[in-house]
Design a protein around this motif. Structure first.
Motif, PDB file in Angstrom:
ATOM      1  N   SER A 134       0.879  -1.168   0.000  1.00 30.54           N
ATOM      2  CA  SER A 134       0.000   0.000   0.000  1.00 30.54           C
ATOM      3  C   SER A 134       0.913   1.213   0.000  1.00 30.54           C
ATOM      4  CB  SER A 134      -0.911   0.000   1.231  1.00 30.54           C
ATOM      5  OG  SER A 134      -0.142  -0.023   2.422  1.00 30.54           O
ATOM      6  N   GLY A 150       1.526   3.275   2.183  1.00 31.28           N
ATOM      7  CA  GLY A 150       2.264   3.432   3.426  1.00 31.28           C
ATOM      8  C   GLY A 150       3.117   2.256   3.824  1.00 31.28           C
ATOM      9  N   TYR A 151       2.991   1.132   3.109  1.00 36.35           N
ATOM     10  CA  TYR A 151       3.722  -0.087   3.473  1.00 36.35           C
ATOM     11  C   TYR A 151       4.351  -0.712   2.231  1.00 36.35           C
ATOM     12  CZ  TYR A 151       1.338   0.324   7.948  1.00 36.35           C
ATOM     13  OH  TYR A 151       0.872   0.779   9.158  1.00 36.35           O
ATOM     14  N   ASN A 175      -6.873   6.620   0.443  1.00 34.20           N
ATOM     15  CA  ASN A 175      -6.026   6.226   1.570  1.00 34.20           C
ATOM     16  C   ASN A 175      -4.799   5.430   1.151  1.00 34.20           C
ATOM     17  OD1 ASN A 175      -7.202   3.802   0.863  1.00 34.20           O
ATOM     18  ND2 ASN A 175      -8.398   3.579   2.750  1.00 34.20           N
TER      19      ASN A 175
END
Length: 218
Positions: free
Chosen positions: A34, A36-37, A85
């Protein structure tokens, strides 16, 4: 109990015929990452390469794609539609199913994140994919309220939880390896229970696998 040591590995992983190519060693699809990861997606794809997989494809949200496409030289990195997001959006599902059709094995979950959309994506991939599936991290978290789906997959799913992930999945805060072994029997899956002494807990109860079109029943 069988200890996995060098002798065991040598007995199951034999030297390769030099007159072969990448198409002889399987196609792996990693549905991971994602915005963020990114690291989890990187290590999952690179790990599949280092284990000798022939063709590795990483499907990751488009926000993670620029970094991963630069870091990964050997896997094919496919950008997928994402929500604001930074997680996979439902628009990615049809693309993921198309990629899964060509895969011999499917890894779902590393760095995936959590959302209602991801829960639906993971459940659909489990229901429709014909190949072997490994479910890790947030892939496991996505089925916490839908464990029965493990009994309906084409092949027994391999789950790779650590103690915390298995506690959430099983609903038992003090779950042990023995509980994981029973879970494997109850839900027709294989549990790789991670810890200082990682254990592989297979399902020994013979439950018919689901037959899908163009697939030989297991």
């Amino acid at each position: 109990m069988t200890e996995i040591n060098q002798d065991f590995v040598d007995s199951v992983l034999h030297p390769r015929n030099p007159e072969t190519n990448k198409n002889d060693y399987g196609r792996i699809l990693c549905v991971c990452g994602s915005a963020g990861y990114r690291g989890a997606a990187y290590f999952s794809a690179q790990g599949a390469v280092r284990m000798g997989s022939g063709i590795v494809t990483l499907a990751t949200p488009e926000g993670a794609w620029p970094v991963l496409a630069v870091k990964l030289n050997e896997p094919v990195v496919r950008p997928m539609p994402q929500e604001e997001n930074g997680l996979f959006s439902m628009d990615a599902l049809s693309k993921l199913l198309a990629l899964a059709e060509k895969a011999d094995a499917l890894l779902i979950g590393c760095g995936l994140g959590r959302s209602d959309t991801l829960t639906e994506i993971v459940r659909t991939l489990l229901e429709k994919a014909k190949c072997q599936i490994v479910l890790d991290a947030d892939g496991i978290n996505s089925i916490t309220g839908h464990k029965d789906i493990l009994r309906r997959t084409a092949k027994p799913v391999v789950l790779t939880p650590h103690a915390g992930e298995f506690a959430r999945l099983s609903g038992k805060p003090d779950a042990t390896a023995a509980d994981a072994a029973q879970f494997a029997q109850d839900y027709r899956c294989i549990v790789l229970y991670k810890g200082h002494r990682t254990r592989i807990l297979p399902c020994t109860v013979r439950i018919p696998c689901r037959s899908l079109p163009d697939q030989t029943p297991s």
